[in-house]
Write an enzyme that holds these catalytic residues in place. Structure first.
Site, PDB file in Angstrom:
ATOM      1  N   LYS A   1       0.828  -1.888  -0.158  1.00  0.00           N
ATOM      2  CA  LYS A   1      -0.066   0.334  -0.012  1.00  0.00           C
ATOM      3  C   LYS A   1       1.009   1.471  -0.221  1.00  0.00           C
ATOM      4  CE  LYS A   1      -3.808  -2.438   2.643  1.00  0.00           C
ATOM      5  NZ  LYS A   1      -4.571  -3.016   3.501  1.00  0.00           N
TER       6      LYS A   1
ATOM      7  N   GLN B   1      -3.808  -0.867  10.367  1.00  0.00           N
ATOM      8  CA  GLN B   1      -4.279  -2.744   8.750  1.00  0.00           C
ATOM      9  C   GLN B   1      -4.960  -3.625  10.382  1.00  0.00           C
ATOM     10  OE1 GLN B   1      -3.491  -3.197   5.710  1.00  0.00           O
ATOM     11  NE2 GLN B   1      -4.058  -5.189   6.481  1.00  0.00           N
TER      12      GLN B   1
ATOM     13  N   ASP C   1     -10.671   3.729   4.322  1.00  0.00           N
ATOM     14  CA  ASP C   1     -10.486   1.923   4.084  1.00  0.00           C
ATOM     15  C   ASP C   1     -12.681   1.902   4.375  1.00  0.00           C
ATOM     16  OD1 ASP C   1      -8.989  -0.350   4.771  1.00  0.00           O
ATOM     17  OD2 ASP C   1      -8.467   0.332   6.388  1.00  0.00           O
TER      18      ASP C   1
HETATM   19  N1  GUN Z   1      -6.700  -6.878   6.636  1.00  0.00           N
HETATM   20  C1  GUN Z   1      -7.470  -7.210   5.628  1.00  0.00           C
HETATM   21  N2  GUN Z   1      -7.909  -6.359   4.485  1.00  0.00           N
HETATM   22  C2  GUN Z   1      -7.455  -5.381   5.614  1.00  0.00           C
HETATM   23  C3  GUN Z   1      -8.357  -3.768   4.392  1.00  0.00           C
HETATM   24  O1  GUN Z   1      -9.213  -3.794   3.383  1.00  0.00           O
HETATM   25  N3  GUN Z   1      -8.342  -3.216   5.183  1.00  0.00           N
HETATM   26  C4  GUN Z   1      -7.057  -3.084   6.338  1.00  0.00           C
HETATM   27  N4  GUN Z   1      -6.886  -1.854   7.094  1.00  0.00           N
HETATM   28  N5  GUN Z   1      -6.945  -4.042   7.198  1.00  0.00           N
HETATM   29  C5  GUN Z   1      -6.788  -5.101   6.361  1.00  0.00           C
END
Ligand code: GUN
Length: 275
Positions: free
Chosen positions: A46, A90, A113
């Site tokens: 990311k 995350q 998110d």
């Molecule tokens: N863990 C698995 N998928 C995601 C996501 O799309 N965003 C975040 N913040 N954590 C995750």
């Protein structure tokens, strides 16, 4: 029928190319707590994409022992940093932390998110909002198939807050008739067999059998499971499903790259650089 492949890598590249050189310069802060290797890879990808697109970016690595208060203080600082338009924590977080409270401490305007309770409410009420990246990426893939969504039967397998539930909301917004199936669903095969659109997001390798797929259905596989040989496999039996589907996503190279692309889109939108 032999399915056409929905190439997430190519679509994601097209989506992100349109985000280079935007003004105002979008800014993304990614917070990683602890040292889970899979999370570390996701977060790095990311941050790297944000860098590649010329976004302002920060990656904050906090120890697994961080307290709830310390994490909330970090989020408070990011909420008030004008360079940062998007904040992502995350998941999953270590068990001693209250994930829902952590997410709700993010300014909803920076909730790229789309997991904040305010974003969730707006999504279900069909109001403009930042919507969760993986299901939003799935919608972009569906749009590109040209398959009509209005009145289509869709089955979503898996009821997580990250994928399954927002996926249902997004499909319903496009006038699909949606069934949400999960681990307690009786006769999953029958539900899948009725569906024009199948979205599998359960995290069980090849749970969805190819023979269940209705002829001509669109099959979207959100699963990322390690097979016995160490290879990545999805939630769908790919080869057998591809015999029956009209469109299918591969694993890897399907939904995965779309998640990151939509995160960049959400960050650009949060910055006011994109509608
Ligand atoms: N863990 C698995 N998928 C995601 C996501 O799309 N965003 C975040 N913040 N954590 C995750």
């Amino acid at each position: 029928m032999s399915a056409q492949i929905l190439d997430g890598k190519a679509i994601a590249a097209e989506v992100t190319e349109a985000l280079v050189g935007l003004g105002p310069r979008p800014g993304l802060a990614v917070v990683l707590v602890g040292e889970d290797p899979a999370s570390a890879v996701y977060v790095r990808n990311k941050t790297r994409m944000a860098e590649k697109l010329g976004f302002y970016h920060e990656q904050l690595n906090l120890p697994a022992t961080v307290t709830q208060d310390e994490l909330l203080q970090v989020l408070h600082r990011l909420n008030h940093d004008d360079r940062v338009h998007g904040i992502l924590v995350q998941l999953p977080l270590p068990k001693h932390l209250d994930s829902l409270a952590v997410i709700d401490a993010i300014d909803p305007a920076k909730d790229v998110d789309g997991f904040h309770v305010v974003s969730t409410g707006k999504l279900w009420q069909k109001r403009p909002c930042l919507s969760p990246c993986t299901p939003t990426g799935v919608m972009e893939m569906l749009r590109r198939t040209g398959v009509p969504l209005r009145g289509a039967e869709a089955v979503v397998i898996g009821r997580s807050n990250i994928v399954g539930k927002p996926m249902v909301a997004l499909l319903e917004r496009q006038d699909c008739t949606v069934t949400l199936a999960h681990s307690r669903t009786r006769d999953l095969a029958a539900h899948v067999g009725r569906a024009d659109i199948v979205v599998a997001a359960v995290g069980v390798a090849e749970l969805v059998k190819g023979a269940w797929i209705r002829e001509g259905a669109v099959v979207i596989d959100v699963g990322m499971n390690r097979g016995v040989d160490g290879k990545l496999v999805g939630d769908v039996e790919f080869a057998a499903a591809a015999e029956r589907a009209s469109w299918i996503t591969p694993v890897p190279g399907g939904v995965g790259p779309m998640t990151i692309a939509m995160l960049m889109v959400n960050t650009a939108r949060a910055a006011g650089a994109l509608l």
